[in-house]
Scaffold this motif. Structure first.
Motif, PDB file in Angstrom:
ATOM      1  N   ARG A 103      76.674  11.170 -15.003  1.00  0.00           N
ATOM      2  CA  ARG A 103      76.659  11.898 -13.733  1.00  0.00           C
ATOM      3  C   ARG A 103      75.236  11.913 -13.198  1.00  0.00           C
ATOM      4  NH1 ARG A 103      78.561  18.074 -13.730  1.00  0.00           N
ATOM      5  NH2 ARG A 103      76.754  18.222 -15.117  1.00  0.00           N
ATOM      6  N   ALA A 150      86.866   8.517 -21.653  1.00  0.00           N
ATOM      7  CA  ALA A 150      87.480   8.821 -20.362  1.00  0.00           C
ATOM      8  C   ALA A 150      88.996   8.922 -20.509  1.00  0.00           C
ATOM      9  CB  ALA A 150      87.116   7.740 -19.342  1.00  0.00           C
ATOM     10  N   LEU A 208      78.896   8.231 -11.942  1.00  0.00           N
ATOM     11  CA  LEU A 208      79.435   9.047 -10.865  1.00  0.00           C
ATOM     12  C   LEU A 208      78.318   9.738 -10.086  1.00  0.00           C
ATOM     13  CD1 LEU A 208      82.489  10.626 -12.743  1.00  0.00           C
ATOM     14  CD2 LEU A 208      82.460   8.632 -11.216  1.00  0.00           C
ATOM     15  N   LEU A 245      84.204  14.305 -16.982  1.00  0.00           N
ATOM     16  CA  LEU A 245      84.044  13.038 -17.700  1.00  0.00           C
ATOM     17  C   LEU A 245      82.696  12.952 -18.412  1.00  0.00           C
ATOM     18  CD1 LEU A 245      85.621  10.378 -15.306  1.00  0.00           C
ATOM     19  CD2 LEU A 245      86.513  11.247 -17.458  1.00  0.00           C
ATOM     20  N   VAL A 296      88.344  10.626 -10.212  1.00  0.00           N
ATOM     21  CA  VAL A 296      88.115  11.055 -11.599  1.00  0.00           C
ATOM     22  C   VAL A 296      89.422  11.025 -12.388  1.00  0.00           C
ATOM     23  CG1 VAL A 296      87.458  13.029 -13.040  1.00  0.00           C
ATOM     24  CG2 VAL A 296      86.048  12.384 -11.077  1.00  0.00           C
ATOM     25  N   GLN A 305      82.856  18.058  -6.426  1.00  0.00           N
ATOM     26  CA  GLN A 305      82.642  16.733  -7.004  1.00  0.00           C
ATOM     27  C   GLN A 305      81.676  16.780  -8.182  1.00  0.00           C
ATOM     28  OE1 GLN A 305      82.124  13.223  -4.781  1.00  0.00           O
ATOM     29  NE2 GLN A 305      83.796  13.639  -3.357  1.00  0.00           N
ATOM     30  N   ASN A 307      83.838  17.949 -10.972  1.00  0.00           N
ATOM     31  CA  ASN A 307      84.753  16.890 -11.383  1.00  0.00           C
ATOM     32  C   ASN A 307      84.052  15.869 -12.273  1.00  0.00           C
ATOM     33  OD1 ASN A 307      86.685  18.061  -9.719  1.00  0.00           O
ATOM     34  ND2 ASN A 307      86.359  16.641  -8.044  1.00  0.00           N
ATOM     35  N   ALA A 308      82.862  15.434 -11.847  1.00  0.00           N
ATOM     36  CA  ALA A 308      82.108  14.457 -12.639  1.00  0.00           C
ATOM     37  C   ALA A 308      81.749  15.016 -14.002  1.00  0.00           C
ATOM     38  CB  ALA A 308      80.842  14.040 -11.882  1.00  0.00           C
ATOM     39  N   SER A 322      82.808  11.157  -6.960  1.00  0.00           N
ATOM     40  CA  SER A 322      83.625  11.803  -7.995  1.00  0.00           C
ATOM     41  C   SER A 322      84.645  12.757  -7.386  1.00  0.00           C
ATOM     42  CB  SER A 322      82.736  12.532  -9.008  1.00  0.00           C
ATOM     43  OG  SER A 322      81.786  13.365  -8.371  1.00  0.00           O
ATOM     44  N   SER A 338      90.235   8.534 -15.560  1.00  0.00           N
ATOM     45  CA  SER A 338      90.678   9.125 -16.825  1.00  0.00           C
ATOM     46  C   SER A 338      91.999   8.513 -17.283  1.00  0.00           C
ATOM     47  CB  SER A 338      90.841  10.642 -16.670  1.00  0.00           C
ATOM     48  OG  SER A 338      89.645  11.249 -16.238  1.00  0.00           O
TER      49      SER A 338
END
Length: 366
Positions: free
Chosen positions: A312, A344, A286, A304, A274, A297, A300-301, A269, A278
């Motif tokens: 995740r 997403a 992820l 979403l 990401v 990361q 970031n995950a 991720s 998206s």
């Protein structure tokens, strides 16, 4: 004859840094500006906007260890890079320097500060990276991909603008491809990627997960997986034994098209991944890179996962059994996959390059 203004882009030599720089470069060139890229030698292997005659390699080094000898080596290399960057900027006389993260951005941005050249940085992560954190108080403007990254920092929030992650043309083309969920009994296209350097965990876990799927799903599965050269033989042997239809490669030059053509993505991720998931709108599982200081990361995950566009799974919780279970459940629920794709897409920004270009031109006074 007076030349058009030049914008010097600075980025670390991985796709997550280079691709947004490339996207901004495309937009700036559309507006009649010239662009060059300052980076490290890794960028020379990437194709795209930046031909070799547009790239200036600046010595740089990442902080790899807190050991005194390692820190000294990093400092000496960055110092050498600063001298190279200083001479480069004096020769090029750019209207602005724009950094996209990674330690190779430090020498050009610090040299630009000394020469009083306007400076902008962009960060695609949900948490500001270490190089950008260091530069944040030394630049004129900060652009972020996600809202709220610096809201709690009164010293930085006034000069921060949320623009999204600039997307290169290949991603914008892929974003125009509508998501179509798999038909019951039809092909199920699974894409497994591990970031710009690949990920050994995918080679260790995914083949076992595929083996644990129901044989009925084996017959439907069309697998595309990024596999490091050192893992290729054992992974290919595993899939050959199972008679799985698969495409394996260390790196995919047509990754945007592959993202658009698959039903489900299993990936690290990184910020770039990401952002692209998206923008295109594709469901994903992820697995954040563990052990990073900033846990970027994982954050970031979460962007979403919170909207329902991804699952995740921390690497500590990832197993072949767990992954097989999640893939099987999603393959059996086409409507859920469609909903995840829509979720997403709801956080993607397709106009980020234009917004970033507006900010850069404003700061540069163009």
């Amino acid at each position: 004859m007076k030349q058009d203004p030049l914008i010097l882009l600075a980025a670390g030599g991985t796709g997550g840094h280079l691709f947004p720089a490339e996207a901004l470069g495309v937009e700036l060139m559309k507006r009649g500006l010239r662009v060059r890229l300052a980076t490290d030698s890794r960028a020379l292997r990437y194709s795209g906007l930046f031909s070799k005659d547009m790239i200036d390699v600046v010595p740089s080094e990442t902080v790899r260890s807190r050991a005194p000898w390692s820190l000294a080596l990093t400092s000496l290399t960055l110092g050498a890079g600063f001298v190279v960057a200083l001479n480069l900027l004096r020769r090029l006389e750019p209207a602005a320097v724009v950094g996209f993260g990674g330690y190779p951005t430090l020498p050009p941005l610090l040299a630009a500060r000394l020469l009083r050249i306007p400076r902008v940085i962009h960060d695609a992560n949900a948490v500001l990276g270490r190089a950008n954190r260091f530069l944040s108080s030394r630049v004129d403007a900060i652009a972020t991909s996600l809202p709220g990254v610096l809201d709690r920092d009164p010293g930085l929030s006034p000069k921060t603008t949320t623009v999204g992650t600039p997307m290169r043309p290949a991603i914008l083309a892929a974003a125009a491809v509508e998501y179509v969920a798999p038909d019951s009994g039809g092909p199920f296209r699974l894409l497994v990627i591990g970031g710009s350097q690949g990920a050994r965990v995918m080679a260790d876990i995914v083949p076992g997960a595929i083996e644990r799927l129901e044989p009925s799903l084996w017959n439907r599965l069309v697998l595309t997986q990024q596999v490091r050269e050192e893992d290729m033989m054992r992974v290919r042997g595993h899939y050959d034994r199972l008679k799985i239809k698969c495409e394996l490669a260390p790196f995919f030059t047509d990754l945007p098209a592959k993202l658009a053509s698959h039903h489900l993505v299993v990936s690290r991720s990184g910020a770039g991944t990401v952002a692209e998931l998206s923008a295109i709108g594709r469901p994903s599982i992820l697995v954040p890179l563990p052990g990073s200081i900033d846990q970027d990361q994982f954050a970031n995950a979460g962007v979403l996962a919170q909207v329902g566009g991804a699952l995740r799974i921390p690497q500590s919780e990832l197993s072949s059994d767990r992954l097989a279970s999640e893939i099987s459940a999603l393959a059996a629920e086409p409507k859920k996959l469609t909903a995840m794709a829509k979720a997403a897409r709801s956080v993607g920004r397709l106009d980020a390059a234009q917004r970033m270009a507006d900010l850069v031109m404003k700061v540069a006074g163009i």
